[in-house]
Design a protein around this motif. Structure first.
Motif, short mmCIF file in Angstrom:
data_model
loop_
_atom_site.label_atom_id
_atom_site.label_comp_id
_atom_site.label_asym_id
_atom_site.label_seq_id
_atom_site.Cartn_x
_atom_site.Cartn_y
_atom_site.Cartn_z
N LEU A 3 39.06 26.26 48.01
CA LEU A 3 39.56 27.13 46.95
C LEU A 3 40.61 28.07 47.51
O LEU A 3 40.38 28.75 48.52
CB LEU A 3 38.41 27.92 46.34
N MET A 4 41.75 28.16 46.85
CA MET A 4 42.81 29.07 47.26
C MET A 4 42.60 30.44 46.59
O MET A 4 42.13 30.51 45.45
CB MET A 4 44.18 28.51 46.89
N VAL A 5 43.00 31.47 47.31
CA VAL A 5 42.90 32.83 46.79
C VAL A 5 44.23 33.53 47.03
O VAL A 5 44.82 33.43 48.11
CB VAL A 5 41.77 33.63 47.48
N ARG A 14 52.37 39.28 47.44
CA ARG A 14 51.33 38.27 47.32
C ARG A 14 50.81 37.87 48.69
O ARG A 14 51.59 37.57 49.60
CB ARG A 14 51.88 37.04 46.58
N HIS A 15 49.51 37.84 48.83
CA HIS A 15 48.84 37.48 50.08
C HIS A 15 47.92 36.30 49.79
O HIS A 15 46.95 36.42 49.04
CB HIS A 15 48.05 38.66 50.63
N TYR A 16 48.23 35.15 50.40
CA TYR A 16 47.49 33.92 50.13
C TYR A 16 46.44 33.66 51.21
O TYR A 16 46.66 33.95 52.39
CB TYR A 16 48.45 32.73 50.05
N TYR A 17 45.34 33.09 50.77
CA TYR A 17 44.27 32.66 51.66
C TYR A 17 43.94 31.20 51.33
O TYR A 17 43.89 30.82 50.16
CB TYR A 17 43.02 33.53 51.50
N LEU A 40 42.31 31.09 38.07
CA LEU A 40 41.42 32.06 37.43
C LEU A 40 42.00 33.44 37.69
O LEU A 40 41.86 33.99 38.79
CB LEU A 40 40.00 31.96 37.97
N PRO A 41 42.71 34.02 36.70
CA PRO A 41 43.29 35.36 36.91
C PRO A 41 42.25 36.46 36.71
O PRO A 41 41.51 36.47 35.73
CB PRO A 41 44.39 35.43 35.84
N LEU A 42 42.22 37.39 37.67
CA LEU A 42 41.31 38.53 37.59
C LEU A 42 42.10 39.79 37.91
O LEU A 42 42.80 39.85 38.93
CB LEU A 42 40.15 38.38 38.58
N GLN A 43 41.97 40.78 37.06
CA GLN A 43 42.61 42.07 37.31
C GLN A 43 41.51 43.06 37.66
O GLN A 43 40.69 43.42 36.81
CB GLN A 43 43.41 42.54 36.10
N LEU A 44 41.52 43.50 38.92
CA LEU A 44 40.44 44.33 39.42
C LEU A 44 41.01 45.50 40.20
O LEU A 44 42.15 45.46 40.69
CB LEU A 44 39.53 43.50 40.35
N ASP A 45 40.20 46.54 40.33
CA ASP A 45 40.60 47.62 41.22
C ASP A 45 40.42 47.15 42.66
O ASP A 45 39.71 46.17 42.93
CB ASP A 45 39.80 48.89 40.94
N ALA A 46 41.05 47.85 43.59
CA ALA A 46 41.10 47.39 44.97
C ALA A 46 39.70 47.30 45.60
O ALA A 46 39.44 46.40 46.40
CB ALA A 46 41.98 48.32 45.80
N TRP A 76 43.33 34.22 41.32
CA TRP A 76 44.45 35.16 41.39
C TRP A 76 43.91 36.58 41.16
O TRP A 76 43.55 36.95 40.07
CB TRP A 76 45.49 34.80 40.33
N LEU A 77 43.88 37.35 42.24
CA LEU A 77 43.35 38.72 42.18
C LEU A 77 44.51 39.70 42.07
O LEU A 77 45.25 39.91 43.04
CB LEU A 77 42.50 39.03 43.41
N SER A 78 44.68 40.29 40.90
CA SER A 78 45.71 41.30 40.70
C SER A 78 45.08 42.68 40.84
O SER A 78 44.14 43.02 40.12
CB SER A 78 46.35 41.15 39.31
N LEU A 79 45.61 43.48 41.75
CA LEU A 79 45.03 44.79 42.02
C LEU A 79 45.60 45.84 41.09
O LEU A 79 46.80 45.86 40.80
CB LEU A 79 45.28 45.19 43.47
#
Length: 223
Positions: A3-5, A14-17, A40-46, A76-79
């Protein structure tokens, strides 16, 4: 398949894992076949995003479930800034108190150095002033021990040795200067000034010994 992150920070960096190519090899017609990536887009606090990232990278259960049951290939983690910053207020208060205490102690040391220097100069003529200068040096030594600074402690002991010389306690001053000189030799790469202080005060001690010897010789010649 891993799974890519992707973490998209506040500045849209953008920082890929576990990143890999998403383009398959060319088909029979010679054209590359592009495949869409289900994200899977997710908007989260840091803070929350950090827990998600650790979970996805270190614990494979969640990532495998997302891939197997939902076909997710990229998370996809958007901070975004948190509603309230998490601050350790107790530790912050302790640190602020320690810093301000250190600042006040440094300020006090500056005043004591000025005051001690004045009494030390007067101590050349008045023994009472030499005693006062010695007391100030001991107060500085106490502060140096509180700060845990061995170089400051050594300088305070040298200041005190000057007071001893002025009061005629040459033997005690000699042992004190020698001890600080040994310390200065061991740490000469960190504080060259301490070495020069030891040598300068030692010259003053030798001068006082020579003066004492000449007074004794002149006293014996009179008799």
């Amino acid at each position: 398949m891993t799974l890519m992150v992707c973490v998209c920070d506040y500045w849209q960096h953008r920082h890929y894992y576990n990143r890999k190519s998403i383009q398959q090899p060319a088909n029979d017609t010679g054209k590359a076949k592009d495949t869409s990536v289900r994200r899977l887009p997710l908007q989260l606090d840091a803070i929350t995003a950090n827990y998600w990232l650790r979970e996805l990278l270190q614990q494979k259960v969640l990532s495998e479930k997302l891939q197997r049951e939902h076909g997710v290939q990229l998370v996809w983690l958007s901070l975004c800034p948190p509603e309230r910053d998490t601050i350790d207020y107790k530790w912050s208060d302790m640190l602020a108190h320690t810093i301000w205490e250190h600042i006040e102690v440094e300020h006090l040391m500056s005043w004591l150095s000025t005051l001690g220097g004045g009494f030390s100069a007067l101590g050349e003529q008045f023994e009472r002033c030499a005693k006062t200068a010695g007391k100030i040096s001991l107060q500085q030594l106490t502060i140096g021990m509180r700060l845990g600074d061995p170089f400051l402690q050594a300088r305070c002991k040298l200041y005190y040795s000057i007071s001893l010389i002025q009061r005629g306690q040459l033997r005690q001053a000699k042992h004190l200067i020698r001890a600080q000189y040994r310390f200065a030799l061991q740490h000469k790469e960190f504080d060259q000034r301490l070495m020069r202080m030891c040598l300068g005060i030692w010259l003053r001690l030798r001068f006082e010994y020579e003066e004492r010897r000449s007074r004794r010789e002149s006293g014996h010649s009179r008799h």
